[in-house]
Design an enzyme around this catalytic site. Sequence first.
Site, PDB file in Angstrom:
ATOM      1  N   LYS A 169     -18.011  12.920  -6.310  1.00  0.00           N
ATOM      2  CA  LYS A 169     -17.780  13.857  -6.766  1.00  0.00           C
ATOM      3  C   LYS A 169     -17.974  14.789  -8.331  1.00  0.00           C
ATOM      4  CE  LYS A 169     -13.778  12.861  -3.310  1.00  0.00           C
ATOM      5  NZ  LYS A 169     -14.870  11.941  -3.271  1.00  0.00           N
ATOM      6  N   SER A 223       0.715  -1.054  -0.177  1.00  0.00           N
ATOM      7  CA  SER A 223       0.407   0.271  -0.204  1.00  0.00           C
ATOM      8  C   SER A 223       0.863   0.743  -0.311  1.00  0.00           C
ATOM      9  CB  SER A 223      -1.011  -0.182   0.591  1.00  0.00           C
ATOM     10  OG  SER A 223      -1.587   1.175   1.457  1.00  0.00           O
ATOM     11  N   SER A 277      -5.699  13.696  -2.855  1.00  0.00           N
ATOM     12  CA  SER A 277      -6.256  14.314  -2.987  1.00  0.00           C
ATOM     13  C   SER A 277      -6.261  15.477  -2.435  1.00  0.00           C
ATOM     14  CB  SER A 277      -7.898  13.810  -2.961  1.00  0.00           C
ATOM     15  OG  SER A 277      -7.686  13.405  -1.582  1.00  0.00           O
TER      16      SER A 277
END
Length: 571
Positions: free
Chosen positions: A359, A225, A277
């Site tokens: 979004k 990850s 983001s």
Amino acid sequence: MESLIRQSTKVCPFVNKISQSASAASALRGSANISALAKRCPVMGTAVGSARHFATAGGNAATAAKVSSEQAHDAGLQSGLVGEHATQESTFDYDGVFENDIAKKRLDKSYRYFNNINRLANQFPLAHRDVEDDKVTVWCSNDYLALSKNQEVIDVMKKTLDKYGAGAGGTRNIAGHNRHSMKLEAELAALHKKEGALVFSSCYVANDAVISLLGQKLKNLVIFSDELNHASMIVGIKHANTTKHIFRHNDLAHLEELLKMYPKSTPKLIAFESVYSMAGSVSDIDKICDLAEKYGALTFLDEVHAVGLYGPHGAGVAEHCDFELHRRSGIATPIDPQTKKEIRTTMGRVDMITGTLGKSFGTVGGYVAASKNLIDWFRSFAPGFIFTTCLPPAVMAGASEAIRYQRTHLNLRQDQQKHTNYVKDGLKELGIPVIPNPSHIVPVLIGNADLAKKASDMLMEKHKIYVQAINFPTVARGTERLRITPTPGHTNDLSDILLNAMEDVFNELQLPRIADWERQGGFLGVGDKNFVAEPNLWTKEQLMLSDTELNPNIRDPVIENLDVSSGIMKF
């Protein structure tokens, strides 16, 4: 023994009952008969049976005694024979814990204040606060294409609401499967050019459900990850309850070091995002896919902050990697004209793509797109899908319309990029620090939680501009920022107002500028003389294309429902 029997008859209804006969009382005196008689007792019967089972199977008398004691206690509570022994103790101080934790957040300036922002559909990007006359310009929404106020989307939602009502009626497994979910999943699969798609109540739920299921069902799975992955992916990895490794952000050399630790036959999953983001950084999807193929790993790509914004049809960064191929082929999969075979694109290489409807697509919900087998597997086994109420019909109909609308409107993506570039260039001219990135995110570095909050408040109260301060745990302490996200509606005149306001705020609060960070040796790419900026994802040539240069097959295409949405029939 006689004394024990006499006392027992007073407190135990069972002993009292059987001791009324001389033979029964006599039977109690023989230790060999006690266990046999105890089995007949409604309290001790279960406990004695369990004790024998544990003692025989494990040979652990202490465990057997503990189990029998606990079961006897439970049974005793049910029959009212066991007293409450903790009534004299003080109750745990629950409120004290809650108040202490909140006090800590206030002290370290990470406590969150939510502003009352009511975005106005007919006056976007304006919103009103508590009082409708108190209006502000919103500069930090994730409604990136402003499709939440698009009239065609709203009209479809109104018609669907009138015809099918407010809710889906429950989970799809029981009451919620309908034409709207089938159409939406078909649209999503077509958007990402995958065999199937599955809709969830949010992308947070989708990420958690998919990643955790992979860890629970694939024995010995190892998950790799990126350290900046979203909280939903981190939670999914925790719930996967399997081996994990965290690689440095976008550091593929570090990722490969970790992958090398395991045989190719060991199941692996690489989880990463396309656009991160809070920083606006972008992953190298092709190189990650190269590593996945080399070391035998599945790829999980979160395109939440990229769908609608990248690629000729808004499928995200994976589509943008082969922009021209997809632009020419339209809704179809690219085919090699010489061999007549399917061209393997970046988007085609990724095993699982997750995204949001909340979004760029202006509604709410999340999804995963993948192969038919994977989607059928998620549909059949993921609790986060099976036991969650289906999205309302109007929401799914609106999302489908938004996907179709933005697919044919390349100009929305282009305008969003142009307005972003205008703001970034303007801030740079003012010496206001923006964490460099090649995407649509404009993260203005503050570096202090208290000052970030003050800057946000000053923009709101003095300049009627809403830009939310971003602090821990969304970003690391010391990297606090203001996150600006222009849309197609944030034209240059509005941007000039924002730039003037930012200049005023930085002067008033004496916030550090690019030169200040440079004197400190640079930070997060700001003021770092050795930092090499990446070029914008959108090239000048791509920004000059018109909607008419898209393949005509994207306009009102007939997209068949997917078998996997309902379940694949076997004959």
